[in-house]
Design a protein around this motif. Sequence first.
Motif, PDB file in Angstrom:
ATOM      1  N   SER A 176       0.650   3.955  -2.919  1.00 19.16           N
ATOM      2  CA  SER A 176       0.392   5.348  -2.583  1.00 19.16           C
ATOM      3  C   SER A 176       1.414   6.262  -3.255  1.00 19.16           C
ATOM      4  O   SER A 176       1.064   7.306  -3.819  1.00 19.16           O
ATOM      5  N   SER A 215      -6.855  -0.311  -2.199  1.00 15.99           N
ATOM      6  CA  SER A 215      -6.209   0.987  -2.411  1.00 15.99           C
ATOM      7  C   SER A 215      -7.034   1.909  -3.301  1.00 15.99           C
ATOM      8  O   SER A 215      -6.576   2.984  -3.674  1.00 15.99           O
ATOM      9  N   ARG A 275       0.833  -1.213   0.000  1.00 18.18           N
ATOM     10  CA  ARG A 275       0.000   0.000   0.000  1.00 18.18           C
ATOM     11  C   ARG A 275       0.861   1.254   0.000  1.00 18.18           C
ATOM     12  O   ARG A 275       0.525   2.243  -0.627  1.00 18.18           O
TER      13      ARG A 275
END
Length: 105
Positions: free
Chosen positions: A53, A82, A49
């Motif tokens: 990001s 996500s 993640r």
Amino acid sequence: PVAARSGGLVCAWHGGAVVAVSFVEVVGERAHVRHLWVDPQHRRRGVARMLLSERLRVARNADCTTVMAVAAPAWAPVLRESGFRSVRMRGRYEILRYDWSEHAG
């Protein structure tokens, strides 16, 4: 883990070793997540993640309107968590899309 960037590539390091890698390719207004790998000993700790990001930030800064990914079954849930949405299946791989208009704010 600490993330380090080099162009479209981002790596996460831990104890001097690369434990995760992701690559994004920007083509016009669309970005493509081309690779996402996390060492099995470092999975389920938020590393994927973190990399996604960072890749989304790069795509946003490049004025991309969408980000596409083709994911093996093991990675599709991480992408969906996500903010990616499933578009269709290609064999056993899932094609997913992240659209900025769905994530305003």
